[in-house]
Design a protein around this motif. Structure first.
Motif, PDB file in Angstrom:
ATOM      1  N   GLY A  30       7.129   1.295  -5.060  1.00  0.00           N
ATOM      2  CA  GLY A  30       7.033   2.177  -3.913  1.00  0.00           C
ATOM      3  C   GLY A  30       5.731   1.941  -3.176  1.00  0.00           C
ATOM      4  O   GLY A  30       4.737   1.497  -3.771  1.00  0.00           O
ATOM      5  N   VAL A  31       5.701   2.262  -1.886  1.00  0.00           N
ATOM      6  CA  VAL A  31       4.465   2.068  -1.125  1.00  0.00           C
ATOM      7  C   VAL A  31       3.352   2.976  -1.639  1.00  0.00           C
ATOM      8  O   VAL A  31       2.164   2.699  -1.413  1.00  0.00           O
ATOM      9  N   ASP A  32       3.714   4.039  -2.351  1.00  0.00           N
ATOM     10  CA  ASP A  32       2.672   4.912  -2.894  1.00  0.00           C
ATOM     11  C   ASP A  32       1.977   4.288  -4.091  1.00  0.00           C
ATOM     12  O   ASP A  32       1.084   4.906  -4.682  1.00  0.00           O
ATOM     13  N   SER A  33       2.350   3.075  -4.462  1.00  0.00           N
ATOM     14  CA  SER A  33       1.638   2.335  -5.502  1.00  0.00           C
ATOM     15  C   SER A  33       0.506   1.495  -4.924  1.00  0.00           C
ATOM     16  O   SER A  33      -0.238   0.864  -5.678  1.00  0.00           O
ATOM     17  N   LEU A  34       0.378   1.486  -3.591  1.00  0.00           N
ATOM     18  CA  LEU A  34      -0.557   0.581  -2.932  1.00  0.00           C
ATOM     19  C   LEU A  34      -1.862   1.267  -2.534  1.00  0.00           C
ATOM     20  O   LEU A  34      -1.869   2.430  -2.114  1.00  0.00           O
ATOM     21  N   VAL A  35      -2.960   0.501  -2.643  1.00  0.00           N
ATOM     22  CA  VAL A  35      -4.248   0.840  -2.033  1.00  0.00           C
ATOM     23  C   VAL A  35      -4.541  -0.254  -1.023  1.00  0.00           C
ATOM     24  O   VAL A  35      -4.453  -1.449  -1.338  1.00  0.00           O
ATOM     25  N   PHE A  36      -4.874   0.140   0.192  1.00  0.00           N
ATOM     26  CA  PHE A  36      -5.093  -0.806   1.280  1.00  0.00           C
ATOM     27  C   PHE A  36      -6.538  -0.732   1.730  1.00  0.00           C
ATOM     28  O   PHE A  36      -7.022   0.335   2.148  1.00  0.00           O
ATOM     29  N   ALA A  37      -7.264  -1.857   1.649  1.00  0.00           N
ATOM     30  CA  ALA A  37      -8.677  -1.910   2.050  1.00  0.00           C
ATOM     31  C   ALA A  37      -8.826  -2.806   3.261  1.00  0.00           C
ATOM     32  O   ALA A  37      -8.457  -3.986   3.229  1.00  0.00           O
ATOM     33  N   ASP A  38      -9.394  -2.253   4.339  1.00  0.00           N
ATOM     34  CA  ASP A  38      -9.507  -2.985   5.601  1.00  0.00           C
ATOM     35  C   ASP A  38     -10.724  -2.461   6.351  1.00  0.00           C
ATOM     36  O   ASP A  38     -11.095  -1.291   6.218  1.00  0.00           O
ATOM     37  N   ASP A  39     -11.337  -3.341   7.163  1.00  0.00           N
ATOM     38  CA  ASP A  39     -12.511  -2.934   7.935  1.00  0.00           C
ATOM     39  C   ASP A  39     -12.152  -2.438   9.326  1.00  0.00           C
ATOM     40  O   ASP A  39     -13.021  -1.962  10.054  1.00  0.00           O
ATOM     41  N   SER A  40     -10.888  -2.534   9.713  1.00  0.00           N
ATOM     42  CA  SER A  40     -10.492  -2.142  11.066  1.00  0.00           C
ATOM     43  C   SER A  40     -10.081  -0.678  11.124  1.00  0.00           C
ATOM     44  O   SER A  40      -9.125  -0.273  10.453  1.00  0.00           O
ATOM     45  N   PRO A  41     -10.760   0.144  11.940  1.00  0.00           N
ATOM     46  CA  PRO A  41     -10.335   1.541  12.082  1.00  0.00           C
ATOM     47  C   PRO A  41      -8.906   1.657  12.596  1.00  0.00           C
ATOM     48  O   PRO A  41      -8.165   2.552  12.181  1.00  0.00           O
ATOM     49  N   PHE A  42      -8.508   0.740  13.484  1.00  0.00           N
ATOM     50  CA  PHE A  42      -7.150   0.797  14.024  1.00  0.00           C
ATOM     51  C   PHE A  42      -6.126   0.558  12.923  1.00  0.00           C
ATOM     52  O   PHE A  42      -5.152   1.315  12.792  1.00  0.00           O
ATOM     53  N   GLU A  43      -6.321  -0.500  12.130  1.00  0.00           N
ATOM     54  CA  GLU A  43      -5.342  -0.815  11.079  1.00  0.00           C
ATOM     55  C   GLU A  43      -5.300   0.289  10.027  1.00  0.00           C
ATOM     56  O   GLU A  43      -4.219   0.661   9.550  1.00  0.00           O
ATOM     57  N   CYS A  44      -6.463   0.825   9.670  1.00  0.00           N
ATOM     58  CA  CYS A  44      -6.495   1.914   8.686  1.00  0.00           C
ATOM     59  C   CYS A  44      -5.763   3.137   9.231  1.00  0.00           C
ATOM     60  O   CYS A  44      -5.002   3.792   8.505  1.00  0.00           O
ATOM     61  N   GLY A  45      -5.992   3.450  10.501  1.00  0.00           N
ATOM     62  CA  GLY A  45      -5.307   4.591  11.100  1.00  0.00           C
ATOM     63  C   GLY A  45      -3.811   4.383  11.192  1.00  0.00           C
ATOM     64  O   GLY A  45      -3.025   5.311  10.954  1.00  0.00           O
ATOM     65  N   LEU A  46      -3.393   3.155  11.539  1.00  0.00           N
ATOM     66  CA  LEU A  46      -1.961   2.855  11.618  1.00  0.00           C
ATOM     67  C   LEU A  46      -1.285   3.069  10.270  1.00  0.00           C
ATOM     68  O   LEU A  46      -0.239   3.721  10.183  1.00  0.00           O
ATOM     69  N   VAL A  47      -1.886   2.530   9.206  1.00  0.00           N
ATOM     70  CA  VAL A  47      -1.280   2.638   7.879  1.00  0.00           C
ATOM     71  C   VAL A  47      -1.302   4.085   7.409  1.00  0.00           C
ATOM     72  O   VAL A  47      -0.317   4.586   6.849  1.00  0.00           O
ATOM     73  N   ALA A  48      -2.408   4.789   7.632  1.00  0.00           N
ATOM     74  CA  ALA A  48      -2.500   6.183   7.189  1.00  0.00           C
ATOM     75  C   ALA A  48      -1.445   7.052   7.862  1.00  0.00           C
ATOM     76  O   ALA A  48      -0.886   7.967   7.234  1.00  0.00           O
ATOM     77  N   SER A  49      -1.144   6.783   9.118  1.00  0.00           N
ATOM     78  CA  SER A  49      -0.189   7.622   9.842  1.00  0.00           C
ATOM     79  C   SER A  49       1.255   7.246   9.547  1.00  0.00           C
ATOM     80  O   SER A  49       2.120   8.115   9.440  1.00  0.00           O
ATOM     81  N   SER A  50       1.541   5.961   9.412  1.00  0.00           N
ATOM     82  CA  SER A  50       2.931   5.538   9.231  1.00  0.00           C
ATOM     83  C   SER A  50       3.343   5.445   7.773  1.00  0.00           C
ATOM     84  O   SER A  50       4.528   5.560   7.452  1.00  0.00           O
ATOM     85  N   LEU A  51       2.378   5.237   6.874  1.00  0.00           N
ATOM     86  CA  LEU A  51       2.682   5.142   5.441  1.00  0.00           C
ATOM     87  C   LEU A  51       1.752   6.079   4.679  1.00  0.00           C
ATOM     88  O   LEU A  51       0.803   5.634   4.014  1.00  0.00           O
ATOM     89  N   PRO A  52       1.970   7.387   4.751  1.00  0.00           N
ATOM     90  CA  PRO A  52       1.017   8.337   4.147  1.00  0.00           C
ATOM     91  C   PRO A  52       0.891   8.208   2.631  1.00  0.00           C
ATOM     92  O   PRO A  52      -0.092   8.671   2.059  1.00  0.00           O
ATOM     93  N   GLY A  53       1.841   7.556   1.975  1.00  0.00           N
ATOM     94  CA  GLY A  53       1.728   7.379   0.529  1.00  0.00           C
ATOM     95  C   GLY A  53       0.730   6.326   0.126  1.00  0.00           C
ATOM     96  O   GLY A  53       0.302   6.274  -1.036  1.00  0.00           O
TER      97      GLY A  53
END
Length: 654
Positions: free
Chosen positions: A387-410
């Motif tokens: 499941g996507v809730d098994s993932l941790v995503f590390a990125d330096d881009s505020p845009f990419e972090c915001g996109l993932v946080a909003s579309s994949l809250p898990g």
């Protein structure tokens, strides 16, 4: 879909404001599923080495007013966790941060606080409210005064050594009593030694002896976690080093607040990590960006010769980050790449760039393309059968972090910034991958997932699923759990969510108790195929002595890595046939649906069980009457070795 609180024109709309608006408008209970996301926003971008953000504590003060029963009535699937708190000093400052930390990890807190200074009575008396609470987690928060309060006046180092040894023995005996009589995990902590306590000795030699005695006390406390499966010890020294003073002397003197708010907030963060792990919410995959995350520079603009993870001051910081990522990966965390780059240049860098600590073989998946990153994360999860809730995503881009946080809250998002020296601290701040104990299977996990690529190639080249399974050469062993496998079986119950028919979580002591019970069978599922050994991939828990007769399957679990290979049908066929051979009248089972295990809702009917009753929250009871014509068979492509009894399998190695 997220609910947005109404606000007046010009009003700030930060996460704390939205939380306050929900509370003010009486909509916080119905909107409770939004709380973890709002709290995640509050923690994003904070000091990774410092105490939790003040706004997080303020949010905890608000959330502490909620009635957990009211929230559960509105959201029956909410994951409630009961936490009992006892200790030596005033601990009112713990409630808000603890509520916030549990809530942001998707846990609904039920806090039970004992009386001031009641820790000894609470743990010593098995009839106390602490035991009656049947808590999932018991926090016994201690401080240095438990020793210094019992010293004579004036005191010598010899007095500290004597009292500290006695106190350690007492705490050890109380911990053993709780493990025997209590229901949850007991959390202790090391005791910070204050400068003002040590400076009461005027000679350096005595201070050195005091330091030795104190470290021996704390080492003894930490050893209690190794001695008992259901004891956890929070080491406060690293927290003190990053959070500021242990206490405010004025509050300590007048209000008996012997551990300050910042330290308690850091402690609450550690408890949140522990509770998350106990509830099976440990993350399994770290997905990292590349440009300005794993290396300094932008590959597409600067070329391979223009990026660095060594040789420059700034590049060395990225190299340290790579080493931290590699250290995590060596302990069973799966590593993957999600980068907006052309694939071949990325692979060339990972294969041969002299600065790289991490290589292509360290990653189970490299997604380098120009597609949106949320879609790439979904692809990675699908490829790994997680499941996507098994993932941790590390990125330096505020845009990419915001996109993932909003579309994949898990997905847990680690927001890195332009300062690479802080990348490691930001990655490790929330202990996303913490587990109670590391097993041999953990260390082998990445290699096992890499062999899945070969399995996928075979599946894609096969003309049908039947041809693929026939060529895979699946071998399954079902037999009693061995002593060295107890930690792994406990971990399977804690971390398996998709193929977990009742989602009952068991600590090692719980697994061992069932193994020792004459009326229970605890069976391990092991598998291998032509591509390698998958190890212990599941378990079956059976009660053979319950009132009413028959065998009762309390739970069955299977790793997502080996889904859809006939393993589950083979093991249930073996259990049903063993029950009939043992003279059981029937085999009973139960399925408790969750948001994640719906795919296995049809497992029991698929092997001949019939529905017998429905219970609360959608649970379904099943029965198999063991009629000859209804006995399930092992799929033709599976070679099964089954030993369904309490005795070890012939030739088994313990």
């Amino acid at each position: 879909m997220a609910t947005v609180a109404s606000t007046t024109v010009g009003e700030r709309t930060g996460p704390l404001d939205r939380l306050r608006a929900l509370h003010r408008e009486g909509r916080l209970v119905p909107a409770y599923p939004e709380v973890p996301g709002l709290l995640a926003e509050l923690t994003a971008g904070g000091d990774p080495a410092g105490p939790p953000a003040p706004d997080l504590v303020r949010a905890g003060q608000l959330l502490a007013r909620l009635d957990a029963d009211e929230v559960l009535a509105a959201h029956p699937t909410a994951d409630a966790v009961t936490v009992a708190v006892t200790g030596h000093s005033t601990l009112s400052g713990l409630t808000a941060p603890l509520t916030a930390e549990l809530s942001r990890h998707g846990l609904l807190p039920r806090l039970r606080s004992g009386d001031f200074g009641s820790w000894f009575r609470d743990l010593q008396d098995t009839g106390s409210e602490l035991y009656a609470a049947r808590a999932d987690v018991v926090l016994c928060v201690l401080d240095a005064q438990v020793v210094f309060d019992e010293l004579p006046h004036p005191w010598l180092v010899e007095d500290v050594e004597r009292v500290a040894a006695a106190k350690l023995a007492l705490i050890g005996s109380l911990a053993e009593r709780y493990v025997t009589e209590g229901s949850g995990t007991l959390v202790l902590n090391t005791l910070p030694l204050l400068r003002g306590q040590a400076r009461r000795l005027v000679d350096a030699r005595s201070r050195a002896r005091l330091g030795v005695a104190w470290r021996e006390l704390n080492a003894g406390l930490l050893r209690l976690a190794a001695a008992h499966d259901r004891v956890h010890v929070v080491d406060l020294d690293p927290l003190v080093a990053s959070s500021g003073p242990v206490q405010d002397p004025r509050l300590a003197a007048y209000a008996k607040v012997l551990l300050g708010d910042e330290l308690l907030a850091g402690y609450a963060r550690e408890v949140g990590h522990l509770a998350r792990g106990l509830r099976g919410r440990t993350k399994k995959v770290l997905v990292v960006d590349l440009d300005n995350t794993l290396w300094d520079g932008i590959l597409g603009d600067d070329g391979p010769e223009g990026i660095a993870a060594a040789t420059t001051y700034r590049g060395e910081a990225f190299g340290r980050f790579q080493k931290a990522v590699g250290q995590i990966g060596a302990q069973g965390v799966l590593l993957a790449v999600c980068s907006k780059n052309d694939r071949e240049p990325v692979l060339n860098v990972l294969r041969g760039h002299p600065d790289m600590v991490l290589r292509e073989t360290d990653f189970v998946r490299v997604n380098a393309n120009w597609e949106p990153k949320d879609g790439n994360l979904l692809d990675i999860a699908q490829r790994l059968n997680l499941g996507v809730d098994s993932l941790v995503f590390a990125d330096d881009s505020p845009f990419e972090c915001g996109l993932v946080a909003s579309s994949l809250p898990g997905v847990a998002v680690v927001r890195l910034d332009e300062e690479p020296a802080l990348h490691v601290e930001r990655l490790l701040a929330d202990g996303w991958f913490d587990v109670p104990e590391l097993t041999a299977e953990d260390r082998a996990r990445a290699a096992q997932y890499r062999t899945d690529a070969a399995r996928q190639d075979l599946q894609e080249s096969a003309g049908s699923m039947e041809e693929y399974l026939a060529g895979l050469g699946v071998e399954v062993e079902l037999s009693p759990v061995r002593e060295h496998e107890i930690a792994r079986v406990s971990q399977v119950t804690l971390r398996t969510n998709q193929f977990n028919l009742t989602t009952e979580r068991l600590q090692q002591a719980d697994v061992r108790a069932r193994l020792d019970s004459p009326g229970h069978l605890v069976l391990a599922i092991r598998s291998r195929d032509r591509f390698g050994d998958n190890g212990l991939v599941g378990a079956v828990f059976i009660d053979t002595a319950r009132d009413g007769g028959g065998w009762h399957i309390d739970n069955m679990l299977l790793s997502c890595r080996v889904f859809a290979r006939g393993i589950e049908q083979s093991c249930l066929a073996a259990v049903v046939r063993a029950a009939r051979a043992a003279g059981a009248g029937a085999v009973y089972a139960r399925f408790r649906p969750t948001a994640k295990n719906h795919k296995v809702g049809g497992l029991y009917p698929g092997v001949g069980f019939v529905e017998s009753a429905r219970g609360d929250a959608g649970s379904v009871d099943f029965r198999h009457d063991l009629a000859e014509e209804a006995l399930p068979s092992v799929p033709d492509h599976v070679r099964l070795t089954a030993h369904v009894s309490r005795a070890p399998a012939p030739g088994a190695q313990g």
